[in-house]
Design an enzyme around this catalytic site. Structure first.
Site, PDB file in Angstrom:
ATOM      1  N   LEU A 104     -18.912 109.301  51.898  1.00 43.33           N
ATOM      2  CA  LEU A 104     -18.182 108.035  51.996  1.00 43.33           C
ATOM      3  C   LEU A 104     -16.674 108.243  51.858  1.00 43.33           C
ATOM      4  O   LEU A 104     -15.885 107.435  52.339  1.00 43.33           O
ATOM      5  CB  LEU A 104     -18.694 107.083  50.908  1.00 43.33           C
ATOM      6  CG  LEU A 104     -18.544 105.574  51.094  1.00 43.33           C
ATOM      7  CD1 LEU A 104     -19.016 105.109  52.460  1.00 43.33           C
ATOM      8  CD2 LEU A 104     -19.312 104.844  49.991  1.00 43.33           C
ATOM      9  N   GLY A 105     -16.284 109.340  51.200  1.00 45.52           N
ATOM     10  CA  GLY A 105     -14.862 109.645  51.067  1.00 45.52           C
ATOM     11  C   GLY A 105     -14.182 108.942  49.905  1.00 45.52           C
ATOM     12  O   GLY A 105     -14.773 108.074  49.259  1.00 45.52           O
ATOM     13  N   CYS A 118      -8.067  85.772  71.328  1.00 46.76           N
ATOM     14  CA  CYS A 118      -7.471  84.462  71.005  1.00 46.76           C
ATOM     15  C   CYS A 118      -8.234  83.299  71.633  1.00 46.76           C
ATOM     16  O   CYS A 118      -8.288  82.206  71.070  1.00 46.76           O
ATOM     17  CB  CYS A 118      -6.008  84.436  71.435  1.00 46.76           C
ATOM     18  SG  CYS A 118      -5.010  85.673  70.566  1.00 46.76           S
ATOM     19  N   GLU A 142     -17.015  95.620  47.336  1.00 49.12           N
ATOM     20  CA  GLU A 142     -15.573  95.583  47.595  1.00 49.12           C
ATOM     21  C   GLU A 142     -14.922  96.952  47.406  1.00 49.12           C
ATOM     22  O   GLU A 142     -13.994  97.307  48.125  1.00 49.12           O
ATOM     23  CB  GLU A 142     -14.896  94.535  46.711  1.00 49.12           C
ATOM     24  CG  GLU A 142     -15.218  93.101  47.119  1.00 49.12           C
ATOM     25  CD  GLU A 142     -14.803  92.767  48.552  1.00 49.12           C
ATOM     26  OE1 GLU A 142     -13.900  93.434  49.089  1.00 49.12           O
ATOM     27  OE2 GLU A 142     -15.396  91.842  49.130  1.00 49.12           O
ATOM     28  N   TYR A 198      -6.075  93.341  45.303  1.00 48.31           N
ATOM     29  CA  TYR A 198      -7.032  92.888  46.329  1.00 48.31           C
ATOM     30  C   TYR A 198      -8.439  92.724  45.761  1.00 48.31           C
ATOM     31  O   TYR A 198      -9.075  91.669  45.897  1.00 48.31           O
ATOM     32  CB  TYR A 198      -7.078  93.848  47.536  1.00 48.31           C
ATOM     33  CG  TYR A 198      -8.301  93.571  48.353  1.00 48.31           C
ATOM     34  CD1 TYR A 198      -8.364  92.440  49.153  1.00 48.31           C
ATOM     35  CD2 TYR A 198      -9.454  94.360  48.226  1.00 48.31           C
ATOM     36  CE1 TYR A 198      -9.527  92.107  49.838  1.00 48.31           C
ATOM     37  CE2 TYR A 198     -10.608  94.039  48.904  1.00 48.31           C
ATOM     38  CZ  TYR A 198     -10.643  92.909  49.704  1.00 48.31           C
ATOM     39  OH  TYR A 198     -11.800  92.574  50.341  1.00 48.31           O
ATOM     40  N   ASP A 227      -5.890  91.937  51.979  1.00 49.75           N
ATOM     41  CA  ASP A 227      -6.084  93.298  52.493  1.00 49.75           C
ATOM     42  C   ASP A 227      -5.404  93.403  53.871  1.00 49.75           C
ATOM     43  O   ASP A 227      -4.690  92.491  54.281  1.00 49.75           O
ATOM     44  CB  ASP A 227      -7.584  93.636  52.559  1.00 49.75           C
ATOM     45  CG  ASP A 227      -8.311  92.853  53.649  1.00 49.75           C
ATOM     46  OD1 ASP A 227      -7.707  91.942  54.254  1.00 49.75           O
ATOM     47  OD2 ASP A 227      -9.494  93.176  53.905  1.00 49.75           O
ATOM     48  N   CYS A 280     -10.760  82.078  69.299  1.00 45.87           N
ATOM     49  CA  CYS A 280     -10.329  81.900  67.908  1.00 45.87           C
ATOM     50  C   CYS A 280     -10.429  80.448  67.438  1.00 45.87           C
ATOM     51  O   CYS A 280      -9.892  79.538  68.082  1.00 45.87           O
ATOM     52  CB  CYS A 280      -8.884  82.380  67.750  1.00 45.87           C
ATOM     53  SG  CYS A 280      -8.309  82.241  66.048  1.00 45.87           S
TER      54      CYS A 280
END
Length: 356
Positions: A83-84, A202, A40, A123, A141, A205
DNA sequence: AAACCGGGGTG
DNA sequence: CACCCAGGTTT
């Protein structure tokens, strides 16, 4: 916030779809709260495809919470290299150390304790608690805000901090208590695969019949999001100073941009400079002799909030007196130092010339 | 509430 | 090339 969907039917449609269509991702093959926590953190601001190889290497290198708690920071940052947002790695280790010391190595199973850990916000707390422990906590998120803004036709600006609370309350209201993990992951998976930022699919969905935006043909107009300001340009000289087989490296400060990462010494310039001016600037900084300055490359590196325009130079150093944050390294030692994107570009240019 | 913190993908 | 994406910490 009034919620006018059939909650039970929505939960069932979402969870059934998720269980049938979910991607086979490495962190979905573990039940270890520590490993789910790592995933995460890595997934913050970072795409799944980018995270996968980092996650695999990381859990192999630090398979247990204790292993990460005891890791050397430089080894840790080297694993995170590329990865930053490097503070994520340092905050994760700080959080892991707190768990090792204060919770007997067991990741807390409640929001109050878990979200008090370094690097764990609303989060991440909800995501780990629901996925690892099956606790019905919200995990909001950007994906979840996009999906729910459409399903519930929420038109608040998602760029505003207080808007997140509206979505947290909505999730708290509609989350499945039978399978909170699949419910939260289902919302995010839907956002990644179907309910995408542009051109949502959509017609594919699984919860289209619950979607108010689709009903009103507004799915393309949501979520409402004001856009960020544009970034600022900076001009730098980056200099590979060589003496014998060694090259000079400096460590960045422990706070701010690219904290604790290493780089070839840099000087900020008012504008593009001539090699001679670089030489003078350097000699002042090192109280020693720097000469033979030659420009070898030039590149640009774009961060979200600023742009570095970098001219890369090589130079020769002689009897330099180094400040504490600098050291000489061999080519082999250079490979062990964690460096960020712009420095990697310089290193590659030097390697192509055979200079390091 | 706003600013700060990276890197990669898409059109 | 311009533009999009996005969670936590600090101020």
């Amino acid at each position: 916030m009034t919620i006018n969907i059939d909650k039970k039917q929505f939960q069932q449609d979402l969870i059934s779809w998720f269980l049938a269509e979910k991607r086979d991702l490495p962190w979905r093959r573990t039940a270890d709260p520590y490993q789910i926590w790592i995933s995460e953190i890595m997934l913050q601001q970072t795409r799944v495809d980018t995270v996968i190889p980092y996650y695999k290497r990381f859990v192999e290198k630090f398979p247990t919470l204790q292993a990460l708690a005891e890791a050397d920071e430089q080894i840790l940052l080297k694993e995170w290299e590329g990865l930053g947002y490097y503070s994520r790695a340092r905050n994760l280790q700080a959080g892991v150390k707190e768990v090792a010391e204060n919770y007997g190595g067991i990741v807390p199973d409640n929001r109050k304790e878990f979200s008090a850990l370094k690097g764990v916000g609303p989060y991440t707390a909800g995501a780990v608690l629901s996925i690892a422990y099956g606790i019905p906590e919200h995990a909001v998120d950007g994906n979840v805000m996009r999906v729910l803004s459409r399903i519930l036709l929420i038109e608040e600006d998602i760029a505003k901090p207080k808007t997140r609370k509206i979505f947290e309350e909505a999730v708290t209201e509609i989350i499945s208590h039978d399978d909170p993990s699949s419910f939260n992951q289902g919302l995010m998976e839907l956002g990644a695969l179907i309910c995408t930022p542009t051109s949502p699919k959509c017609l594919l969905c699984p919860v289209r019949e619950h979607c108010s935006a689709f009903d009103e043909g507004k799915q393309q107009d949501l979520p409402v999001k004001t856009k960020a300001k544009k970034n600022k340009a900076m001009q730098y000289a980056m200099i590979a100073v060589k003496e014998g087989d060694c090259v000079l490296m400096e460590q960045r400060p422990s706070t701010g941009l690219l904290a604790n990462m290493w780089q070839f010494p840099m000087v900020e310039l008012a504008k593009e400079a001539l090699p001679l001016e670089i030489e003078e600037e350097l000699s002042e900084n090192f109280s020693g002799v720097v000469d033979g300055v030659e420009k070898i490359t030039s590149f640009k590196h774009v961060f979200s909030h600023l742009t570095w325009n970098v001219d890369g130079y090589i130079a020769k150093g002689e009897n330099l007196i180094l400040p504490a944050h600098m050291k000489w390294v061999t080519a082999a030692e250079l490979e062990l130092l964690p460096i960020a994107g712009p420095v990697q570009k310089m290193k590659t240019a030097l390697q192509l010339r055979g200079d390091v």
